[in-house]
Design an enzyme around this catalytic site. Structure first.
Site, PDB file in Angstrom:
ATOM      1  N   LYS A   1       0.816  -1.353   0.014  1.00 56.31           N
ATOM      2  CA  LYS A   1       0.052   0.049  -0.023  1.00 56.31           C
ATOM      3  C   LYS A   1       0.917   1.231  -0.072  1.00 56.31           C
ATOM      4  CE  LYS A   1      -3.300  -2.340   2.900  1.00 56.31           C
ATOM      5  NZ  LYS A   1      -2.198  -3.186   3.793  1.00 56.31           N
ATOM      6  N   THR A   2       1.873   1.202   1.129  1.00 56.14           N
ATOM      7  CA  THR A   2       2.880   2.567   0.819  1.00 56.14           C
ATOM      8  C   THR A   2       3.596   2.519  -0.479  1.00 56.14           C
ATOM      9  OG1 THR A   2       3.326   1.967   3.232  1.00 56.14           O
ATOM     10  CG2 THR A   2       4.585   3.594   2.390  1.00 56.14           C
TER      11      THR A   2
ATOM     12  N   ASP B   1      -1.528   5.795   6.755  1.00 55.59           N
ATOM     13  CA  ASP B   1      -1.723   4.513   7.275  1.00 55.59           C
ATOM     14  C   ASP B   1      -2.634   4.367   8.193  1.00 55.59           C
ATOM     15  OD1 ASP B   1      -1.060   1.964   6.671  1.00 55.59           O
ATOM     16  OD2 ASP B   1       1.067   1.947   7.482  1.00 55.59           O
TER      17      ASP B   1
ATOM     18  N   THR C   1      -5.969  -2.253   7.043  1.00 55.90           N
ATOM     19  CA  THR C   1      -6.076  -3.436   6.911  1.00 55.90           C
ATOM     20  C   THR C   1      -7.595  -4.040   7.496  1.00 55.90           C
ATOM     21  OG1 THR C   1      -5.375  -3.827   9.435  1.00 55.90           O
ATOM     22  CG2 THR C   1      -3.881  -4.232   7.397  1.00 55.90           C
TER      23      THR C   1
ATOM     24  N   ARG D   1       6.493  -8.106   1.102  1.00 55.72           N
ATOM     25  CA  ARG D   1       7.360  -7.970   2.348  1.00 55.72           C
ATOM     26  C   ARG D   1       7.952  -9.138   2.960  1.00 55.72           C
ATOM     27  NH1 ARG D   1       4.159  -4.792   6.583  1.00 55.72           N
ATOM     28  NH2 ARG D   1       4.782  -2.964   5.305  1.00 55.72           N
TER      29      ARG D   1
END
Ligand code: ADE
Length: 362
Positions: free
Chosen positions: A99-100, A144, A193, A252
């Site tokens: 997302k980032t 976030d 999330t 990640r």
């Protein structure tokens, strides 16, 4: 494009220093038999700051999330054509899926700056107003964990998102009045999330609402190959696939596994990452063929051994395993559901035949 981070606790230093994870060290979880650090939790650790060095910075360099990329390509081209900022965007999905990264890519593609923050850092009204008034035309504000915004911050965002206006309350009680300050047009990118926890007035102010999904094995394989290349460690395609299979559909995690496998083969003085040395390394790190670690297996085997496989409520699972309820729900469970090891029913969680047979074999 400049990246600015605002009081979000995310480190932007790119050294590989290990900072102990407080949660991991917690002594509170007394009924947990053993606590082992895990390589396969998607929540970012300080070590993942090295991720910033290997992130793609354009849409064309971004692997996977095909539908999302197509939607954004159109939104970016249209906004650029009109000379306006892109519509506000809400990105949701499990942690670690990019997302980032996507927000930074949009900034690059729009040729604007991206300011990064997280909702818990926006505690006081002046935290969010300070950020908003300093945005330049077209800038992106990335928030976030947007589901964690408090009510006051959220209400300041409504006119900011809708009319690029900040309504500041001056004074208290009966003499208080509202002063409106014009803002530069900007794009809010919210990430969460837990999309279900976002209030509908906030959700309705996003012109684009997009889900990030878990990555397919072939997509993660491509990401692993790309990362190994950036790390300058030769890797065979089979090895990349082996790592991808254990990467829980999450870049990640897959990238973290690549670095650990690289460490192992380097110490073994092996010049190439092969399927066999990658599998040996990951077995040593306790990451099994499906990317499950000790906690995943504990949760599944507790359900099987103590509760006839379920269904069991989340609270009961948390109490029986000593694992945090929120961590189970937001971090551990989504992947177990995705690979069909767990089912969610109205009466709780139940293990599947697939999970039983995997646990018998491993
Ligand atoms: N690194 C992390 N996520 C990535 C992605 N989606 N594409 C390419 N490299 C990545």
């Amino acid at each position: 494009m400049a990246i600015k981070r605002s009081g979000n606790g995310k480190s932007n230093n790119n050294n590989d220093k290990k900072t102990p994870n407080k949660k991991r060290q917690s002594k509170k979880q007394t009924n947990k038999i053993e606590t082992k650090p895990s390589l396969v939790r998607a929540v970012a650790t300080s070590e993942d700051s090295s991720e910033a060095q290997i992130r793609p910075n354009t849409l064309s360099g971004y692997i996977g999330q095909k539908e999302l990329k197509e939607t954004l390509k159109i939104a970016i081209a249209a906004a650029r054509g009109r000379g306006e900022p892109m519509d506000h965007l809400l990105l949701y999905g499990p942690p670690g899926l990019g997302k980032t990264t996507m927000s930074l890519i949009i900034a690059t593609e729009m040729e604007v700056d991206c300011k990064i923050t997280t909702a818990p850092a926006l505690e006081r009204p002046r935290d969010i107003s300070g950020l908003l008034v300093n945005l330049k035309p077209g800038d992106i504000l990335f928030v976030d964990e947007i589901h964690r915004l408090n009510r006051i911050a959220e209400e300041l965002l409504y006119p900011a998102m809708e009319d690029f206006r900040l309504d500041i309350t001056i004074g208290k009680g009966q003499t208080s009045r509202i002063r409106s300050v014009p803002l530069k047009p900007f794009t809010l990118v919210g990430a969460t999330t837990k999309v279900g926890s976002i209030s509908s007035p906030l959700r309705d102010r996003f012109g684009l609402i997009q889900r990030l999904r878990f990555y397919e094995i072939d997509e993660l394989t491509e990401i692993v190959l790309r990362t190994a290349k950036l790390l300058k460690y030769p890797i065979e395609p089979d090895a990349a696939e082996e790592i991808a299979r254990r990467g829980r559909g999450t870049p990640r995690i897959a990238n973290r596994l690549v670095r650990r496998v690289r460490d192992y083969v380097q110490v073994q003085k092996e010049p190439v990452i092969t399927q066999s040395n990658a599998a040996i390394a990951l077995d040593k790190y306790n990451v099994d063929r499906f990317g499950l670690d000790w906690t995943d297996r504990l949760i599944l085997s507790t359900l099987i051994d103590n509760f006839h496989g379920g269904p069991v409520g989340l609270e009961t699972i948390a109490a029986a395993t000593g694992e945090d309820k929120k961590t189970i729900e937001e971090v551990i469970e989504p992947y177990l559901l995705q690979i069909g090891f767990l089912q969610r029913t109205s009466r709780g969680r139940a293990v599947t035949e697939r999970a039983r047979s995997h646990l018998q074999k491993s």
